[in-house]
Design an enzyme around this catalytic site. Sequence first.
Site, PDB file in Angstrom:
ATOM      1  N   LYS A 126      -2.134  16.377  -8.617  1.00 46.73           N
ATOM      2  CA  LYS A 126      -1.194  16.369  -9.817  1.00 46.73           C
ATOM      3  C   LYS A 126      -0.627  17.566  -9.787  1.00 46.73           C
ATOM      4  O   LYS A 126       0.597  17.498 -10.272  1.00 46.73           O
ATOM      5  CB  LYS A 126      -1.989  15.993 -11.061  1.00 46.73           C
ATOM      6  CG  LYS A 126      -2.519  14.548 -11.325  1.00 46.73           C
ATOM      7  CD  LYS A 126      -1.447  13.711 -10.943  1.00 46.73           C
ATOM      8  CE  LYS A 126      -2.193  12.260 -10.945  1.00 46.73           C
ATOM      9  NZ  LYS A 126      -1.302  11.164 -10.954  1.00 46.73           N
ATOM     10  N   ASP A 136       0.855  -1.015  -0.196  1.00 51.69           N
ATOM     11  CA  ASP A 136      -0.022  -0.088  -0.038  1.00 51.69           C
ATOM     12  C   ASP A 136       1.112   1.354   0.037  1.00 51.69           C
ATOM     13  O   ASP A 136       1.649   1.256   0.966  1.00 51.69           O
ATOM     14  CB  ASP A 136      -0.887  -0.169   1.191  1.00 51.69           C
ATOM     15  CG  ASP A 136      -1.825   1.215   1.265  1.00 51.69           C
ATOM     16  OD1 ASP A 136      -1.620   2.038   0.560  1.00 51.69           O
ATOM     17  OD2 ASP A 136      -2.657   1.238   2.304  1.00 51.69           O
ATOM     18  N   SER A 138       0.098  14.303 -14.795  1.00 52.84           N
ATOM     19  CA  SER A 138      -1.134  14.627 -15.628  1.00 52.84           C
ATOM     20  C   SER A 138      -0.941  15.861 -16.300  1.00 52.84           C
ATOM     21  O   SER A 138      -0.478  16.854 -15.848  1.00 52.84           O
ATOM     22  CB  SER A 138      -2.126  14.191 -14.993  1.00 52.84           C
ATOM     23  OG  SER A 138      -3.509  14.580 -15.681  1.00 52.84           O
ATOM     24  N   TYR A 146      -8.159  15.492  -7.450  1.00 54.69           N
ATOM     25  CA  TYR A 146      -7.300  15.043  -8.549  1.00 54.69           C
ATOM     26  C   TYR A 146      -6.420  16.225  -9.022  1.00 54.69           C
ATOM     27  O   TYR A 146      -5.294  15.809  -9.100  1.00 54.69           O
ATOM     28  CB  TYR A 146      -7.997  14.337  -9.493  1.00 54.69           C
ATOM     29  CG  TYR A 146      -7.223  13.662 -10.334  1.00 54.69           C
ATOM     30  CD1 TYR A 146      -6.682  12.688 -10.615  1.00 54.69           C
ATOM     31  CD2 TYR A 146      -6.940  14.309 -11.674  1.00 54.69           C
ATOM     32  CE1 TYR A 146      -5.765  12.087 -11.435  1.00 54.69           C
ATOM     33  CE2 TYR A 146      -6.227  13.786 -12.558  1.00 54.69           C
ATOM     34  CZ  TYR A 146      -5.629  12.587 -12.662  1.00 54.69           C
ATOM     35  OH  TYR A 146      -4.839  12.074 -13.350  1.00 54.69           O
TER      36      TYR A 146
END
Length: 254
Positions: free
Chosen positions: A160, A63, A143, A156
């Site tokens: 990023k 993990d 990204s 998100y």
Amino acid sequence: MRGLDGKVAFVTGAGSGIGRACALRLAEEGAAVAAVDIRRPAAEETAKTIEAAGGTAVAVECDVASGEQVASAVAQTVESLGALNVIVNAAGILAAEGDVVACSEDDWDRVMAINVKSIYLTGKHGVPAILAAGGGAIVNIASVFGFTALPDECAYDASKGAVLNLTRHMAVQYATSGIRVNAICPSDCDTPLLNALLGDSDIEAEKAKLAEPIPMGRLAKPEEIAAGVAFLSSADAGFVTGVALPVDGGFLAR
């Protein structure tokens, strides 16, 4: 001679999608690979695929949001494969968490833990091993949405952006220590994660919509992202550090 002969690579998220493609490509380039994934069967499948092709690999269950597990995974890699030269941080999630009002604290924390904290942890526990091996490379999968933003994806987008600046920090920090740190910035990529997010919708129609802002008119393939990772991991990128390399079909250019 292959670009990573004699090197050892630690690839997170190696059980599927971009991470799996990176693990396979680095193995093709000659690296021994620790295929790291929270799902042991998926990690084992990637390792078996590498071994079946004549490469060297070990499956490591981990993990990446757990410091204890990351430390153990790095130690297993060094013990099993003899060193650590390359880290590829490909583990990540895209949760449908909404804007800052709708996003739950649990969703925020989960996205930040897997997308950002994991890179801090692999650096914390992996950098000493890379230094002990005489230097190497770290490649983070960021990204295009580290530069721009999606509606309803506040965690998100923030994660990023954080990946990009953490990449720059580490690049500057370790520039004279023999560790290069770079990021790859994909546009939407055709992966099992994307298919899962699209759920019960008309998947092909949804993919076509996602491809509309991309000048090349299609989604990225995981293997195309892995090709960029292989370059940044190799000596061919020996004077490249702190870079956020778009592999996006022209998305950011538009």
